[in-house]
Design a protein around this motif. Structure first.
Motif, PDB file in Angstrom:
ATOM      1  N   LEU A 270     -38.936 -16.629 117.876  1.00 46.44           N
ATOM      2  CA  LEU A 270     -38.781 -17.965 117.294  1.00 46.44           C
ATOM      3  C   LEU A 270     -39.429 -19.028 118.165  1.00 46.44           C
ATOM      4  O   LEU A 270     -40.174 -19.890 117.672  1.00 46.44           O
ATOM      5  CB  LEU A 270     -37.291 -18.282 117.113  1.00 46.44           C
ATOM      6  CG  LEU A 270     -36.955 -19.731 116.748  1.00 46.44           C
ATOM      7  CD1 LEU A 270     -37.409 -20.039 115.321  1.00 46.44           C
ATOM      8  CD2 LEU A 270     -35.457 -19.996 116.915  1.00 46.44           C
ATOM      9  N   LEU A 271     -39.179 -18.982 119.475  1.00 48.40           N
ATOM     10  CA  LEU A 271     -39.615 -20.065 120.362  1.00 48.40           C
ATOM     11  C   LEU A 271     -41.114 -20.015 120.644  1.00 48.40           C
ATOM     12  O   LEU A 271     -41.758 -21.060 120.787  1.00 48.40           O
ATOM     13  CB  LEU A 271     -38.820 -20.006 121.668  1.00 48.40           C
ATOM     14  CG  LEU A 271     -37.293 -20.157 121.513  1.00 48.40           C
ATOM     15  CD1 LEU A 271     -36.606 -20.038 122.857  1.00 48.40           C
ATOM     16  CD2 LEU A 271     -36.951 -21.484 120.852  1.00 48.40           C
TER      17      LEU A 271
ATOM     18  N   VAL B 176     -30.162 -15.990 114.940  1.00 46.98           N
ATOM     19  CA  VAL B 176     -28.871 -15.643 115.529  1.00 46.98           C
ATOM     20  C   VAL B 176     -29.065 -14.440 116.439  1.00 46.98           C
ATOM     21  O   VAL B 176     -29.696 -13.445 116.044  1.00 46.98           O
ATOM     22  CB  VAL B 176     -27.825 -15.310 114.442  1.00 46.98           C
ATOM     23  CG1 VAL B 176     -26.520 -14.832 115.067  1.00 46.98           C
ATOM     24  CG2 VAL B 176     -27.571 -16.533 113.575  1.00 46.98           C
ATOM     25  N   VAL B 177     -28.555 -14.552 117.676  1.00 43.71           N
ATOM     26  CA  VAL B 177     -28.701 -13.458 118.641  1.00 43.71           C
ATOM     27  C   VAL B 177     -27.332 -13.074 119.198  1.00 43.71           C
ATOM     28  O   VAL B 177     -26.410 -13.893 119.255  1.00 43.71           O
ATOM     29  CB  VAL B 177     -29.634 -13.859 119.806  1.00 43.71           C
ATOM     30  CG1 VAL B 177     -31.019 -14.195 119.295  1.00 43.71           C
ATOM     31  CG2 VAL B 177     -29.064 -15.022 120.609  1.00 43.71           C
ATOM     32  N   LYS B 178     -27.214 -11.834 119.598  1.00 41.83           N
ATOM     33  CA  LYS B 178     -25.989 -11.318 120.211  1.00 41.83           C
ATOM     34  C   LYS B 178     -26.244 -11.015 121.681  1.00 41.83           C
ATOM     35  O   LYS B 178     -27.324 -10.575 122.057  1.00 41.83           O
ATOM     36  CB  LYS B 178     -25.524 -10.053 119.491  1.00 41.83           C
ATOM     37  CG  LYS B 178     -25.124 -10.270 118.039  1.00 41.83           C
ATOM     38  CD  LYS B 178     -24.628  -8.969 117.408  1.00 41.83           C
ATOM     39  CE  LYS B 178     -24.201  -9.204 115.969  1.00 41.83           C
ATOM     40  NZ  LYS B 178     -23.728  -7.938 115.325  1.00 41.83           N
ATOM     41  N   GLY B 179     -25.231 -11.244 122.494  1.00 40.88           N
ATOM     42  CA  GLY B 179     -25.334 -10.904 123.907  1.00 40.88           C
ATOM     43  C   GLY B 179     -26.225 -11.819 124.706  1.00 40.88           C
ATOM     44  O   GLY B 179     -26.844 -11.381 125.682  1.00 40.88           O
ATOM     45  N   LEU B 180     -26.289 -13.087 124.341  1.00 37.58           N
ATOM     46  CA  LEU B 180     -27.141 -14.029 125.075  1.00 37.58           C
ATOM     47  C   LEU B 180     -26.664 -14.192 126.515  1.00 37.58           C
ATOM     48  O   LEU B 180     -27.462 -14.235 127.448  1.00 37.58           O
ATOM     49  CB  LEU B 180     -27.161 -15.388 124.371  1.00 37.58           C
ATOM     50  CG  LEU B 180     -28.017 -16.480 125.029  1.00 37.58           C
ATOM     51  CD1 LEU B 180     -29.485 -16.080 125.005  1.00 37.58           C
ATOM     52  CD2 LEU B 180     -27.822 -17.816 124.331  1.00 37.58           C
TER      53      LEU B 180
ATOM     54  N   ILE C 192     -29.628 -20.069 117.586  1.00 40.85           N
ATOM     55  CA  ILE C 192     -30.634 -20.847 118.306  1.00 40.85           C
ATOM     56  C   ILE C 192     -31.462 -21.628 117.290  1.00 40.85           C
ATOM     57  O   ILE C 192     -32.088 -21.034 116.413  1.00 40.85           O
ATOM     58  CB  ILE C 192     -31.544 -19.931 119.148  1.00 40.85           C
ATOM     59  CG1 ILE C 192     -30.694 -19.123 120.150  1.00 40.85           C
ATOM     60  CG2 ILE C 192     -32.612 -20.738 119.873  1.00 40.85           C
ATOM     61  CD1 ILE C 192     -31.499 -18.142 120.972  1.00 40.85           C
ATOM     62  N   ASN C 193     -31.433 -22.954 117.407  1.00 40.19           N
ATOM     63  CA  ASN C 193     -32.209 -23.828 116.524  1.00 40.19           C
ATOM     64  C   ASN C 193     -33.381 -24.439 117.303  1.00 40.19           C
ATOM     65  O   ASN C 193     -33.182 -24.922 118.428  1.00 40.19           O
ATOM     66  CB  ASN C 193     -31.328 -24.967 115.976  1.00 40.19           C
ATOM     67  CG  ASN C 193     -30.168 -24.447 115.159  1.00 40.19           C
ATOM     68  OD1 ASN C 193     -30.287 -23.454 114.455  1.00 40.19           O
ATOM     69  ND2 ASN C 193     -29.028 -25.119 115.253  1.00 40.19           N
TER      70      ASN C 193
ATOM     71  N   GLU D 113     -31.515 -25.965 120.510  1.00 37.81           N
ATOM     72  CA  GLU D 113     -30.066 -26.160 120.476  1.00 37.81           C
ATOM     73  C   GLU D 113     -29.383 -24.793 120.406  1.00 37.81           C
ATOM     74  O   GLU D 113     -29.771 -23.933 119.609  1.00 37.81           O
ATOM     75  CB  GLU D 113     -29.701 -27.003 119.250  1.00 37.81           C
ATOM     76  CG  GLU D 113     -28.219 -27.267 119.083  1.00 37.81           C
ATOM     77  CD  GLU D 113     -27.924 -27.993 117.781  1.00 37.81           C
ATOM     78  OE1 GLU D 113     -27.046 -28.866 117.780  1.00 37.81           O
ATOM     79  OE2 GLU D 113     -28.572 -27.663 116.759  1.00 37.81           O
ATOM     80  N   LEU D 114     -28.343 -24.598 121.221  1.00 37.26           N
ATOM     81  CA  LEU D 114     -27.597 -23.330 121.249  1.00 37.26           C
ATOM     82  C   LEU D 114     -26.192 -23.568 120.696  1.00 37.26           C
ATOM     83  O   LEU D 114     -25.431 -24.362 121.255  1.00 37.26           O
ATOM     84  CB  LEU D 114     -27.517 -22.787 122.669  1.00 37.26           C
ATOM     85  CG  LEU D 114     -28.851 -22.626 123.420  1.00 37.26           C
ATOM     86  CD1 LEU D 114     -28.608 -22.078 124.815  1.00 37.26           C
ATOM     87  CD2 LEU D 114     -29.797 -21.723 122.645  1.00 37.26           C
TER      88      LEU D 114
END
Length: 398
Positions: free
Chosen positions: A118-119, A128-132, A141-142, A154-155
């Motif tokens: 994304l970035l 959407v991520v797991k285990g950040l 994450i936006n 933004e988190l």
């Protein structure tokens, strides 16, 4: 001031015609000339351009310098990225990811394929991520670009929402299982009585009827506890306001829980004259649940002690103690979970629903209290509920 457009000729001609007409009608010459001048002046003002205003100045573009103060004190973790690296991170983001994240490459800072995709794509969007940060956490994450290669990231922590959803799913599954068990037993015995009732001897038929009645009562208790739990959870943010003397309430509820056949097993030590703000029905249910558990799992030849005393920090302490088998230490943190049982077979045999202490926990939380459980295998269990007393000094001032 200069006009941005010339005064239209038709306007001037119209003013001169009007001036001649006024002369012809005998209007005072000075008044006629004054009207003509005002007319032409208004045309001049209408086509004049207003002066440049500082409010109309072009907005300054976003830069790292003017973004730093803007995001620093936000409670939401925010980062500013500059192309492929983290240029800024506010306090919340530094606490989450570490101060070293500033000036890091995005691939090193996040280490999440979906986030990196994304970035680095440099297109606005979300993932959407797991285990950040921790193994089971979930974050959205936006990314929003703001020009010149800069973007705001933004988190949003979704872990609590996920936990609530999982707890709801587990609750529905457990409740369905608990309801299905007595229902299956009732249906099975009723079908047997229907199909073979005439061939069954009276003792067997009576035993079947007794089992049906027992399972129906168990089902009734389970439904009642589910409704109680639902009501308590719905009201948990409404702090009770009714002033109560706990001593008579505790004695009455404890005797109700024991019934006439177990009342002699109770030993009371109640300190009266102290008031709390509470919901009488819920506090009675709390006492009944604690006393009923103590009588079920305590030794049959040992008393259950019900103690109510004023304790530290201006709180009333309700202590219910049994002298039964006790509970192993590894079970204690889980006792207030819905449907948790240390011995499922024994609990079901005694008519337990697995919701009693979960209801107690929610009632204690609603009353801004505290619940503590102490137990030792072979010696018994003691449960203490601490509920704030009414502050008489504050009440006198209000």
């Amino acid at each position: 001031m200069t006009p941005s457009n010339p005064i239209p000729l038709s306007g001037i001609l119209l003013a001169l015609v009007a001036l001649v007409a006024m002369f012809a009608m005998g209007v005072d010459p000075f008044l006629a000339i004054a009207v003509a001048v005002v007319w032409i002046g208004s045309l001049f003002l209408a086509v004049a351009s207003p002066p440049d205003s500082p409010l109309m100045a072009q907005e300054q573009p976003f830069t790292q310098d003017n973004m730093r103060d803007l995001i620093e004190h936000s409670s939401t973790p925010l980062l500013v990225t500059d192309k492929d690296k983290v240029a800024l991170a506010n306090r919340a983001a530094r606490n989450l990811l570490g101060s070293h994240v500033v000036n890091q490459d995005l691939r090193v800072a996040f280490r999440q394929p979906k986030a990196i995709k994304l970035l680095l794509k440099r297109k606005d969007g979300a993932t959407v991520v797991k285990g950040l940060v921790r193994r089971r956490d979930i974050w959205r994450i936006n990314r929003q670009g703001i020009g010149d290669g800069l973007a705001v990231v933004e988190l949003i922590n979704l872990t609590a929402e996920s936990d609530i959803s999982r707890a709801h799913t587990d609750f529905v599954a457990n409740a369905s299982h608990e309801l299905r068990t007595p229902l299956a037993s009732i249906i099975g015995y009723v079908e047997t009585l229907r199909d073979e009732g005439e061939d069954l001897d009276p003792k067997t038929a009576a035993k079947f009827h007794e089992t049906i009645l027992k399972e129906a009562r168990r089902l009734q208790s389970l439904v009642s506890d589910l409704m109680s739990l639902s009501r308590v959870e719905a009201e948990k943010h409404e702090e009770p306001s009714e002033p109560l003397d706990l001593a008579p309430l505790v004695e009455r509820a404890a005797r109700d829980a024991a019934g006439s056949e177990r009342a002699d097993n109770l030993r009371f030590e109640l300190e009266a004259g102290h008031q709390v703000r509470g919901d009488a029905k819920q506090l009675e249910q709390l006492v009944r649940n604690l006393v009923d558990n103590a009588l079920k799992y305590g030794a049959s030849d040992a008393p259950v002690e019900v103690k109510l005393v004023k304790g530290a920090e201006n709180r009333m302490h309700l202590i219910v103690t049994d002298h039964g088998e006790g509970i192993a230490a590894e079970h204690i943190p889980h006792l207030t979970r819905r449907f948790y049982r240390t011995d499922p077979g024994r609990s079901r045999a005694s008519g337990g629903t697995g919701l009693g202490l979960a209801i107690v926990k929610h009632i204690v939380e609603r009353h801004r209290g505290r619940l503590d459980i102490e137990s030792e295998v072979g010696k018994g269990t003691s449960i203490t509920v601490r509920i704030p007393l009414i502050d008489e000094e504050v009440e006198a001032l209000s």
